[in-house]
Design a protein around this motif. Structure first.
Motif, short mmCIF file in Angstrom:
data_model
loop_
_atom_site.label_atom_id
_atom_site.label_comp_id
_atom_site.label_asym_id
_atom_site.label_seq_id
_atom_site.Cartn_x
_atom_site.Cartn_y
_atom_site.Cartn_z
N VAL A 221 13.40 18.75 -23.09
CA VAL A 221 13.92 18.14 -21.87
C VAL A 221 12.79 17.39 -21.15
N GLY A 222 12.99 16.10 -20.97
CA GLY A 222 12.03 15.28 -20.23
C GLY A 222 12.63 14.89 -18.88
N THR A 223 11.84 15.04 -17.82
CA THR A 223 12.33 14.73 -16.47
C THR A 223 11.34 13.82 -15.76
N TRP A 224 11.85 12.73 -15.18
CA TRP A 224 11.04 11.79 -14.42
C TRP A 224 11.30 12.00 -12.93
N LEU A 225 10.23 12.13 -12.15
CA LEU A 225 10.33 12.29 -10.69
C LEU A 225 9.62 11.14 -10.00
N TRP A 226 10.22 10.62 -8.95
CA TRP A 226 9.58 9.58 -8.13
C TRP A 226 9.53 10.09 -6.69
N GLY A 227 8.32 10.38 -6.23
CA GLY A 227 8.18 10.94 -4.89
C GLY A 227 8.89 12.26 -4.75
N GLY A 228 8.93 13.03 -5.84
CA GLY A 228 9.58 14.33 -5.82
C GLY A 228 11.07 14.28 -6.07
N VAL A 229 11.65 13.08 -6.18
CA VAL A 229 13.09 12.93 -6.40
C VAL A 229 13.35 12.67 -7.89
N GLN A 230 14.21 13.46 -8.47
CA GLN A 230 14.54 13.28 -9.89
C GLN A 230 15.30 11.98 -10.08
N ILE A 231 14.78 11.11 -10.99
CA ILE A 231 15.44 9.82 -11.24
C ILE A 231 16.05 9.75 -12.63
N GLN A 232 15.60 10.61 -13.54
CA GLN A 232 16.23 10.66 -14.86
C GLN A 232 15.82 11.93 -15.58
N THR A 233 16.77 12.49 -16.31
CA THR A 233 16.50 13.63 -17.19
C THR A 233 17.12 13.34 -18.55
N THR A 234 16.33 13.50 -19.59
CA THR A 234 16.84 13.33 -20.95
C THR A 234 16.72 14.65 -21.70
N THR A 235 17.83 15.12 -22.22
CA THR A 235 17.85 16.33 -23.03
C THR A 235 17.96 15.94 -24.50
N VAL A 236 16.97 16.35 -25.29
CA VAL A 236 16.91 16.00 -26.69
C VAL A 236 17.15 17.24 -27.55
N THR A 237 18.11 17.13 -28.46
CA THR A 237 18.29 18.18 -29.46
C THR A 237 17.42 17.79 -30.67
N ILE A 238 16.43 18.62 -30.95
CA ILE A 238 15.52 18.38 -32.07
C ILE A 238 15.99 19.18 -33.27
N ARG A 239 16.27 18.50 -34.38
CA ARG A 239 16.65 19.17 -35.62
C ARG A 239 15.49 19.05 -36.61
N ALA A 240 14.77 20.16 -36.80
CA ALA A 240 13.58 20.15 -37.66
C ALA A 240 13.91 20.77 -39.00
N THR A 241 13.57 20.07 -40.07
CA THR A 241 13.84 20.60 -41.41
C THR A 241 12.57 20.54 -42.25
N GLY B 34 0.82 -1.20 0.00
CA GLY B 34 0.00 0.00 0.00
C GLY B 34 0.85 1.25 0.00
N GLU B 35 1.95 1.22 0.74
CA GLU B 35 2.84 2.38 0.79
C GLU B 35 3.48 2.63 -0.56
N GLU B 36 3.87 1.55 -1.25
CA GLU B 36 4.47 1.70 -2.57
C GLU B 36 3.47 2.29 -3.56
N MET B 37 2.23 1.84 -3.49
CA MET B 37 1.23 2.34 -4.42
C MET B 37 0.87 3.79 -4.14
N VAL B 38 0.89 4.16 -2.85
CA VAL B 38 0.63 5.56 -2.50
C VAL B 38 1.70 6.46 -3.12
N GLN B 39 2.96 6.02 -3.01
CA GLN B 39 4.04 6.81 -3.58
C GLN B 39 3.98 6.81 -5.11
N PHE B 40 3.64 5.67 -5.68
CA PHE B 40 3.57 5.54 -7.14
C PHE B 40 2.48 6.45 -7.72
N THR B 41 1.36 6.57 -7.04
CA THR B 41 0.24 7.35 -7.57
C THR B 41 0.22 8.80 -7.07
#
Length: 237
Positions: free
Chosen positions: A216-236, A162-169
């Motif tokens: 820039v996409g950032t994933w947070l788990w319980g307010g803690v950053q677990i991953q950030t991906t920086t994407v350079t988009i080249r549009a033509t 239950g604690e894990e699901m509370v944090q997950f949601t």
């Protein structure tokens, strides 16, 4: 006289008869079927094919010496091109047209419906994550002004306490998306389960003007950053 060996000779003759091409030399007897098409030449093809009127404004600053400047301005005024840079002031008339750029020109010219393509920034095959994998970089080439969907999420292996699901949601377990310094309002999808895994997903549809952009996409788990991906988009296009 120079397209006899081309399997596309019938197509070449057809667009010549329709007035879309006048060939590649002053005599009008050569087509140069194996040469690349420049962006200026593409503008001329499209203007003749669509019978576009002359433009009221001079759109770009780098086509003043081009004999096809009027054609370039005509397709710009028709919304078929927005140039080759993010400022919209350059057309790059002497650059070759890629097949991707040609697709963008034709889609706009013919007002074709767009299909949404996903940019998987969390599971991209070209993803490079230095160190522990918490900060990643990626470069993606896209067609300018075409809608792309960014859909990312987090998962929880089941069964979970239950604690894990509370944090997950919780609201501070989330994904954020920033494009060119602006944080976007992304849509959270309903909680779903697939086998023994529960998923939370967020999505947003975004398009990019011609030029280079930052996503820039950032994933947070319980307010803690677990991953950030920086994407350079080249549009033509």
């Amino acid at each position: 006289t120079d397209d006899e060996q081309s399997i596309l000779e019938e197509d070449i003759n057809a667009i010549a008869e329709a007035g879309i091409t006048r060939g590649c030399d002053s005599s009008g007897t050569l087509y140069c079927p194996d040469q690349s098409v420049t962006r200026a030449e593409m503008a001329a093809f499209l203007r003749r094919a669509l019978n576009l009127p002359a433009a009221a404004t001079d759109r770009f600053t780098d086509d003043e010496q081009s004999i096809l400047e009027e054609d370039i301005n005509a397709i710009a005024e028709a919304g078929i091109t927005r140039g080759c840079d993010s400022s919209g002031t350059l057309y790059c008339p002497d650059q070759s047209v890629t097949r991707g750029e040609m697709a963008a020109f034709l889609r706009r010219a013919l007002n074709l419906p767009t299909s949404i393509i996903r940019i998987p920034i969390g599971e991209h095959p070209a993803l490079v994550c230095p160190g522990a994998g918490e900060t990643c970089t990626l470069t993606v080439d896209v067609d300018a002004d075409r809608p792309y969907m960014v859909e990312e999420g987090l998962f929880q292996i089941l069964p979970a306490s239950g604690e894990e699901m509370v944090q997950f949601t919780a609201s501070n377990t989330s994904f954020s998306l920033i494009v060119d310094g602006t944080r976007l309002q992304i849509v959270g999808l309903p909680l779903s389960e697939e086998g023994d895994i529960a998923f939370r997903r967020w999505q947003h549809t975004v398009s990019f003007a011609a030029g280079t952009h930052s996503l820039v996409g950032t994933w947070l788990w319980g307010g803690v950053q677990i991953q950030t991906t920086t994407v350079t988009i080249r549009a033509t296009g």
